[in-house]
Design a protein around this motif. Structure first.
Motif, short mmCIF file in Angstrom:
data_model
loop_
_atom_site.label_atom_id
_atom_site.label_comp_id
_atom_site.label_asym_id
_atom_site.label_seq_id
_atom_site.Cartn_x
_atom_site.Cartn_y
_atom_site.Cartn_z
N ALA A 398 7.18 45.76 57.55
CA ALA A 398 7.78 45.34 56.28
C ALA A 398 6.72 45.26 55.18
O ALA A 398 6.93 45.72 54.06
N LEU A 399 5.56 44.67 55.52
CA LEU A 399 4.48 44.58 54.52
C LEU A 399 3.93 45.96 54.19
O LEU A 399 3.52 46.22 53.05
N LEU A 400 3.93 46.86 55.18
CA LEU A 400 3.48 48.22 54.91
C LEU A 400 4.43 48.92 53.94
O LEU A 400 4.00 49.65 53.03
N ASN A 401 5.74 48.70 54.12
CA ASN A 401 6.71 49.25 53.17
C ASN A 401 6.52 48.65 51.78
O ASN A 401 6.66 49.34 50.76
N LEU A 402 6.21 47.34 51.74
CA LEU A 402 5.94 46.70 50.44
C LEU A 402 4.72 47.32 49.76
O LEU A 402 4.70 47.49 48.54
N ASP A 403 3.70 47.65 50.58
CA ASP A 403 2.53 48.30 50.00
C ASP A 403 2.92 49.60 49.32
O ASP A 403 2.38 49.95 48.26
N GLN A 404 3.87 50.34 49.91
CA GLN A 404 4.32 51.60 49.30
C GLN A 404 5.05 51.33 47.98
O GLN A 404 4.89 52.08 47.01
N VAL A 405 5.85 50.25 47.95
CA VAL A 405 6.55 49.90 46.71
C VAL A 405 5.54 49.55 45.62
O VAL A 405 5.65 50.01 44.47
N THR A 406 4.54 48.75 45.97
CA THR A 406 3.57 48.33 44.97
C THR A 406 2.75 49.50 44.45
O THR A 406 2.34 49.52 43.28
N GLN A 407 2.52 50.51 45.29
CA GLN A 407 1.77 51.68 44.84
C GLN A 407 2.52 52.45 43.75
O GLN A 407 1.90 53.05 42.87
N HIS A 408 3.85 52.43 43.82
CA HIS A 408 4.63 53.12 42.80
C HIS A 408 4.63 52.34 41.48
O HIS A 408 4.71 52.93 40.40
N LEU A 409 4.52 51.01 41.58
CA LEU A 409 4.60 50.18 40.37
C LEU A 409 3.24 49.88 39.77
O LEU A 409 3.09 49.80 38.56
N ASP A 410 2.24 49.66 40.64
CA ASP A 410 0.89 49.33 40.17
C ASP A 410 -0.12 49.81 41.21
O ASP A 410 -0.43 49.09 42.16
N PRO A 411 -0.62 51.02 41.06
CA PRO A 411 -1.54 51.58 42.06
C PRO A 411 -2.81 50.75 42.26
O PRO A 411 -3.45 50.86 43.31
N ASP A 412 -3.17 49.90 41.29
CA ASP A 412 -4.40 49.12 41.40
C ASP A 412 -4.18 47.74 42.03
O ASP A 412 -5.12 46.94 42.12
N PHE A 413 -2.95 47.45 42.45
CA PHE A 413 -2.66 46.13 43.02
C PHE A 413 -3.40 45.94 44.34
O PHE A 413 -3.47 46.83 45.18
N ALA A 414 -3.99 44.75 44.53
CA ALA A 414 -4.76 44.41 45.73
C ALA A 414 -4.02 43.33 46.52
O ALA A 414 -4.10 42.15 46.16
N PRO A 415 -3.31 43.70 47.58
CA PRO A 415 -2.57 42.69 48.36
C PRO A 415 -3.46 41.60 48.94
O PRO A 415 -3.04 40.45 49.04
#
Length: 556
Positions: A398-415
């Protein structure tokens, strides 16, 4: 080993047998007695190509198999990476069912015709999948909704598929090494719960309501509200949410969007739901997240939801903290305490590889992806014979899927930074007592206070009368006495045998006419009896020790 074939499941047995043989598990087929279904097929040497072909084969076999593949994609401790990647992309898009069938299902479930129950109802579905399809509609009040309609007969298909799978899983667990190692029956039970939730639209409506409550503190997140009066087990009506998938958002589209605020809220919300509330939306892939015109994120399709037990929540928090601090030993210890250890589990080798993985993870700094790390740790656990709880692999996915979502919205986001920044809040929230827990503690305290005086009086009376006793069960006295008795018997028998040997040696000096092989008869008889007694004693010792060793191994 053979089994009695149920005629109604014959085609399912054959289809599954062909899959297992084609993708390298013919040993499993032979173990459950399905050799008659084997065909001469050559498995592909290219793992990625084979994995993609498996995904296509499962799609062709129907809804149960598609959902099984999607679940297996979360079990990175069971399957190699190319296979989980291919299965995670499984799609169950199919031809839509005729509108007449849709109208019949809605009318039967809601007890009202489309003409009277809806102001409008689009004949063309927005999407069609193997379990159901979605139509846009409008209620008489003017409320814009979408109606999810279950395919007629899909429950019976799933029921028959599950019956066949259950029989094969039980046979595999009982008669194959692979089944005993991975526990197919337990895996199938997890799948059964997941699929039952997806087939029960009233449960999905409850999930929507629950998730709306949990995301209420996050103003940039939106969950469509269900319409209870228009919802049954086979029909789900919820608010229509306009928007586009985040996957359709390009670099230019992000210019008008504050993506950092959106992804931080999304990630914080999921950490809170998983690690504090125990609520896991197991399928938050980019296709299930919409960007609305007012720049909010709408979370849809809550059919696949799991519960994270409180014990696992605490262990996941400790695991994330250990990873964040770069403490591989603590991470390995937490993983070992979470999972079920197999016979071949090597704690030392496992700890070394976990420490190496954690060190590489810390070196990534802000590029750390929490989901990818949990997925890799699950995979590493399976490699070393440690079966982690299913919830851990699902959380990682689930967190891996969230990482994919965040990459589309903000590629520089650091989980990783978000996890560290919110760890203290997560710990504080997790330590807050619930109302039920507080009331239970209050009741127990009241009972303790009520019974304490009487118990104290009984203790004091016993002390005064000299009848106060303390019973300590440090060892099993019965078992201890049994062992000591057996030891004493063996020592006594050994002393008697030794005495017979010494006596026979002394009798060799006694002159007598009765001889055997040139030696005094009495001495030879004593030697023979001593040899027989020694052989019997040695046999009993070996047999008893082996029986005890087998029993101890079975108890472990």
């Amino acid at each position: 080993m053979t089994f009695t074939l149920r005629p109604q499941h014959a085609t399912r047995y054959a289809a599954l047998a062909r899959l297992l043989v084609r993708y390298g598990r013919s040993d499993l087929v032979s173990g459950v007695g399905m050799d008659e279904f084997l065909e001469a097929t050559e498995p592909s040497e290219d793992a990625a190509a084979s994995a993609e072909q498996l995904a296509r084969d499962l799609e062709a076999m129907g809804p149960t198999w598609v959902k099984l593949g999607q679940l297996l994609s979360t079990r990175v401790d069971l399957l190699p990476e190319p296979w989980t990647d291919a299965l995670s992309r499984l799609q169950d898009d199919v031809e839509p069912i005729p509108f007449e069938d849709v109208e019949r299902v809605v009318t039967e479930e809601l007890g009202v015709s489309l003409r009277h129950g809806f102001a409008s109802f689009d004949r063309t579905p927005l999407a069609a999948a193997s379990l159901g399809q979605v139509h846009r509609a409008e209620l008489p009040s003017g409320r814009q909704v979408v109606v999810k309609v279950q395919r007629p007969g899909v429950r019976q298909v799933v029921r028959d598929d599950m019956a066949a799978l259950t029989e094969l899983a039980e046979l595999a667990d009982a008669h194959t090494e692979l089944g005993r190692r991975y526990g197919f029956t337990q895996l199938l039970e997890q799948f059964r719960r997941s699929l039952a939730g997806e087939l029960d639209y009233q449960r999905e409506a409850a999930n929507l309501t629950r998730m709306a409550e949990l995301t209420a503190p996050f103003p940039h997140l939106l969950v469509p509200a269900p319409v209870p009066d228009y919802t049954t087990r086979s029909v789900l009506t919820m608010d229509f949410v306009p928007g586009r998938k985040v996957t359709a958002l390009g670099p230019l589209g992000r210019l008008d969007l504050d993506g950092r605020v959106l992804v931080e809220e999304l990630f914080r919300a999921y950490l809170q739901m998983i690690l504090v509330d125990g609520f896991l939306h197991a399928d938050p892939h980019p296709g299930n997240v919409l960007l609305t015109p007012d720049h909010r994120l709408a979370l849809i399709d809550l059919g696949m939801v799991a519960t994270v037990p409180a014990r696992v929540q605490g262990q996941l928090v400790k695991l994330l903290l250990a990873i964040s601090d770069g403490n591989g030993d603590d991470a390995a210890a937490v993983l070992a305490s979470m999972g079920h250890r197999g016979e071949g589990f090597d704690a030392s080798a496992f700890g070394e590889q976990v420490a190496e993985l954690v060190s590489r993870t810390v070196a990534l700094g802000s590029d750390l992806e929490a989901g990818a790390v949990l997925v890799e740790l699950s995979r590493l656990s399976g490699t070393h014979g440690l079966r982690p709880p299913a919830e851990m692999a699902m959380v990682g996915k689930a967190l891996l899927n969230l990482d994919q979502v965040t990459q589309h919205l903000d590629p520089d986001f650091a989980p990783a930074e978000t996890i560290r920044a919110n760890t203290a809040e997560i710990l504080r929230s997790g330590m807050k007592p619930s109302l039920g827990g507080a009331m239970a503690a209050a009741i127990e305290a009241r009972e303790f206070a009520t019974q304490l005086p009487a118990r104290a009086n009984r203790v004091m009376d016993a002390l005064a009368e000299g009848s106060f006793t303390v019973k300590v069960e440090a060892i099993d006295e019965v078992q201890f006495l049994h062992v000591m008795q057996r030891l004493a018997n063996r020592v006594t028998a050994g002393v008697i045998v030794a005495a017979m040997v010494v006596g026979a040696a002394l009798m060799m000096l006694v002159p007598t006419r009765s001889r055997i092989l040139g030696y005094p008869s009495i001495a030879m008889i004593c030697f023979s009896l001593a040899a027989i007694a020694a052989a019997v004693l040695l046999t009993l010792i070996l047999v008893t020790d082996r029986r005890i060793a087998r029993r101890s191994k079975a108890d472990r």
